[in-house]
Write a protein that holds these residues in place. Structure first.
Motif, short mmCIF file in Angstrom:
data_model
loop_
_atom_site.label_atom_id
_atom_site.label_comp_id
_atom_site.label_asym_id
_atom_site.label_seq_id
_atom_site.Cartn_x
_atom_site.Cartn_y
_atom_site.Cartn_z
N VAL A 1 0.87 -1.17 0.00
CA VAL A 1 0.00 0.00 0.00
C VAL A 1 0.91 1.22 0.00
O VAL A 1 1.61 1.48 0.99
N PHE A 2 0.91 1.95 -1.09
CA PHE A 2 1.81 3.09 -1.26
C PHE A 2 1.09 4.36 -0.80
O PHE A 2 0.16 4.83 -1.46
N ALA A 24 2.09 -4.60 11.47
CA ALA A 24 2.42 -4.45 10.05
C ALA A 24 3.83 -3.87 9.94
O ALA A 24 4.45 -3.50 10.94
N TYR A 25 4.33 -3.78 8.71
CA TYR A 25 5.66 -3.20 8.50
C TYR A 25 5.71 -2.53 7.14
O TYR A 25 4.75 -2.61 6.36
N TYR A 26 6.82 -1.84 6.86
CA TYR A 26 7.02 -1.27 5.53
C TYR A 26 8.38 -1.71 5.00
O TYR A 26 9.27 -2.05 5.78
N THR A 27 8.52 -1.72 3.68
CA THR A 27 9.79 -2.16 3.11
C THR A 27 10.82 -1.04 3.17
O THR A 27 10.47 0.15 3.17
N LEU A 28 12.07 -1.42 3.20
CA LEU A 28 13.16 -0.46 3.27
C LEU A 28 13.69 -0.09 1.89
O LEU A 28 14.62 0.71 1.77
N ASN A 39 8.94 2.46 -0.22
CA ASN A 39 8.61 2.14 1.18
C ASN A 39 7.12 1.92 1.41
O ASN A 39 6.51 2.55 2.28
N PRO A 40 6.49 0.98 0.69
CA PRO A 40 5.06 0.75 0.93
C PRO A 40 4.80 0.04 2.24
O PRO A 40 5.64 -0.71 2.74
N LEU A 41 3.62 0.28 2.80
CA LEU A 41 3.11 -0.53 3.90
C LEU A 41 2.78 -1.89 3.31
O LEU A 41 2.11 -1.99 2.28
#
Length: 479
Positions: A374-375, A421-425, A429-431
Motif C-alpha cells: 500500500v503506497f 504491520a511493517y514497511y519495506t526499506l 517504502n510501501p506498507l
C-alpha cells in the motif's frame, strides 16, 4: 563466577530490563528506533498461527508474515512435531563426512517440485548465503574467465559484503563488494541487452558470467513481465550466461504459484534461490538449486567437489533440513499457492476499496497472492508537514517523509486495532500486507476494516500524534 542469566531468568526479564540489555550489548539506536512503535514496548509471550499474545494480555494479528518467513504461521503443529521427533530420537545434527539422509531427501524433493533439470541443491543458512553461493557457482562455471555480473537497479539480495553489492537499495554507507557488478533497469529487456553488449572482454567476447533477477520484487511490489523473463532466458542462452532467479521471499506459494517464475510453463533459470519460509518459520535454512549441466561443469570433479559443500560448517544441519522437509511437504499438501490466491481474492479488492475511499492518502496498491504493498502519499500538504515535524537530521533522507507517514499508519494500526504491520526499506517504502498463508478470511477482512478506519482519521492527525508521542523523544538523529 560471572552473573550469567539462565533461561528461566531470561523468560522473567521485564521489558525495561530487555531494553537496558539491548542498549548495553546489542544497539542503543535500535532501542531508540523500535520503541517509537507500540510493538517495541511490549514482549511477546506466545505465538500461534497468525496471532501473537503479549505479556500484557493483548492479542495481536501478525500481518507481517514474518517478512516472508511465516508462510506456515507461528509454531505450526506439524513443524513442531517434526523437530520434537528429531530431538527425541537423538538424531545426529551435523558432521562433515557422514552422509545425511535429510540432505538426500530434501534434495530429491526439490528436484521433484522444480521444473526441468533444476535438480542439484546446496543448503546454507541464510538467503544472502544462497545468493552468494549461486553467484559463486556461476563464476566457477566460467572458470573465472568472465568478470561481470548484472543485477537490477531495484534489486534486494541481502546485506553481506557480496550480496549487499548486488542490492540496489540506497545505502547510507558504501562497503566494498563483488567486483564487476553492472546494473540494468528492472524489467527492461533492452536495458539488459545494452548492459550485456557493453560488457566485452579483451578479445571481444561476452564478459558477463551471471544475471541475477527477482521475478517478483518483494521490496518494491514490482513484477517482471513474462515477455521480459523469457527474453532474459533467450539472451542468456545466446551468450552462455548463467541466469539466477532470486525467489527467497516469494517461494513456497506466497504470490499464488509455488515459485513466481513457475506460473510461466517452460521457463527455467539456471539457478533459483530460496530461504525464509523454506524453514517453516523455525529453521534458518536456505538453498540454491542449479540445473544439472551448470552444476556439473562447475563442481563435479574430485578437485572441486568439496569447494561448495562440506567446507561450510553448518551445511545440511540435521534438524534444519528435517524441518525443511516437513515445511515443503506442508506447503505442497495444503496447497499454499491456492491459499495465497484465496487470500488475494479478499485482499486485492479490499485494498482497492481502501484506495478509492482515501484518494488523497493512498497513491497506489499493487502485489500478488498474499503479498501486497500500500503506497501512501497524502499529497504535498502532508509531505510538507512530515518534513516540518521530522527530527533534525532525518529529513535529509529523500524518502523520510513517506517513511514517516507510513510509520504513523503502522503505529496506529498496532495501537488502535492490535495489528502488526511493517514497511519495506527499498523503493517507495510501501506498507506491506503479507499475512501468513494460514490466516483466516475473517482476519483478512479485519485488517482491511482496520486500515480503512485508521486512514479515515486523516493523515494530519495520524502524523501529528505519531511524531509528538513517539518519534521526537526517541528517534536517533541521523549521522
Amino acid at each position: 563466577m560471572p552473573g550469567l542469566i539462565s533461561i528461566d531468568e531470561c523468560e522473567q526479564l521485564t521489558t525495561e530490563h530487555v531494553h537496558d540489555l539491548y542498549r548495553k550489548h546489542v544497539s542503543r539506536s535500535q532501542v531508540s528506533l523500535m520503541t517509537s512503535f507500540g510493538f517495541g514496548r511490549e514482549l511477546v509471550e506466545r505465538a500461534e498461527g497468525a496471532w501473537l499474545w503479549t505479556r500484557s494480555g493483548r492479542r495481536i494479528l501478525d500481518f507481517t508474515g514474518g517478512v516472508g518467513v511465516l508462510n506456515h504461521g507461528h509454531n505450526h503443529p506439524r513443524i513442531l512435531a517434526a523437530r520434537r521427533r528429531f530431538q527425541e530420537r537423538q538424531r545426529m545434527e551435523v558432521h562433515k563426512t557422514y552422509f545425511s539422509p535429510y540432505v538426500a531427501a530434501l534434495g530429491h524433493n526439490l528436484a521433484q517440485l522444480l521444473p526441468g533439470d533444476l535438480n542439484m541443491s546446496f543448503f546454507p543458512n541464510s538467503g544472502a548465503e544462497a545468493v552468494e553461493g549461486a553467484v559463486k557457482l556461476a563464476y566457477k562455471y566460467h572458470q573465472g574467465r568472465r568478470q561481470r555480473v548484472l543485477r537490477a537497479d531495484i534489486a534486494f539480495h541481502g546485506k553481506l559484503l557480496g550480496s549487499g553489492s548486488l542490492t540496489g537499495a540506497r545505502q547510507t554507507f558504501q562497503f566494498p563488494g563483488i567486483p564487476g557488478v553492472g546494473v540494468f533497469p528492472y524489467g527492461d529487456l533492452d536495458g539488459v541487452r545494452k548492459a550485456v553488449a557493453a560488457a566485452r572482454n579483451a578479445k571481444g567476447g561476452c564478459d558477463v558470467y551471471a544475471i541475477l533477477i527477482e521475478p517478483f520484487s518483494a521490496s518494491t511490489m514490482t513484477a517482471c513481465s513474462e515477455e521480459f523473463l523469457r527474453g532474459l532466458r533467450e539472451l542468456c542462452d545466446a551468450h552462455d550466461i548463467v541466469l539466477i532467479f532470486d525467489e527467497i521471499y516469494t517461494g513456497w506459494g506466497k504470490t499464488g504459484s509455488l515459485f513466481y517464475f513457475m506460473r510461466y510453463p517452460g521457463l527455467i533459470p539456471d539457478i533459483v534461490t530460496t530461504s525464509k519460509s523454506f524453514g517453516g518459520g523455525k529453521s534458518s535454512i536456505s538453498a540454491y538449486i542449479a540445473r544439472e549441466p551448470v552444476f556439473r561443469k562447475a563442481y563435479d570433479n574430485l578437485t572441486d567437489s568439496l569447494m561448495h559443500s562440506t567446507s561450510t560448517t553448518y551445511y545440511g544441519f540435521g534438524e534444519e533440513t528435517a524441518t525443511a522437509i516437513e515445511a515443503v511437504n506442508i506447503a505442497v499438501e495444503d496447497d499454499y499457492p491456492r491459499r495465497a490466491r484465496e487470500i488475494e481474492r479478499i485482499l486485492a479488492p479490499g485494498l482497492d476499496r481502501v484506495r478509492k475511499a482515501n484518494p488523497g492518502t493512498v497513491a497506489e496498491v499493487r502485489g500478488s497472492g498474499a503479498l501486497y504493498g500500500v503506497f501512501l502519499d497524502g499529497g504535498p500538504k502532508i509531505l510538507d508537514l512530515a518534513a516540518k515535524l521530522a527530527p533534525v537530521g532525518l529529513a535529509r533522507d529523500p524518502n523520510f517523509r513517506i517513511k514517516l507517514i507510513t510509520c504513523a499508519v503502522i503505529d496506529a494500526l498496532y495501537r488502535d486495532h492490535g495489528i502488526y504491520a511493517y514497511y519495506t526499506l527499498n523503493g517507495a517504502n510501501p506498507l506491506v500486507a503479507a499475512p501468513p498463508l494460514v490466516v483466516e478470511p475473517q482476519d483478512v477482512e479485519y485488517f482491511l476494516d482496520s486500515l480503512d478506519q485508521t486512514l479515515a482519521q486523516g493523515m494530519v492527525r495520524l502524523l501529528t500524534r505519531f511524531v509528538r508521542e513517539k518519534v521526537t523523544p526517541r528517534w536517533p538523529a541521523a549521522s
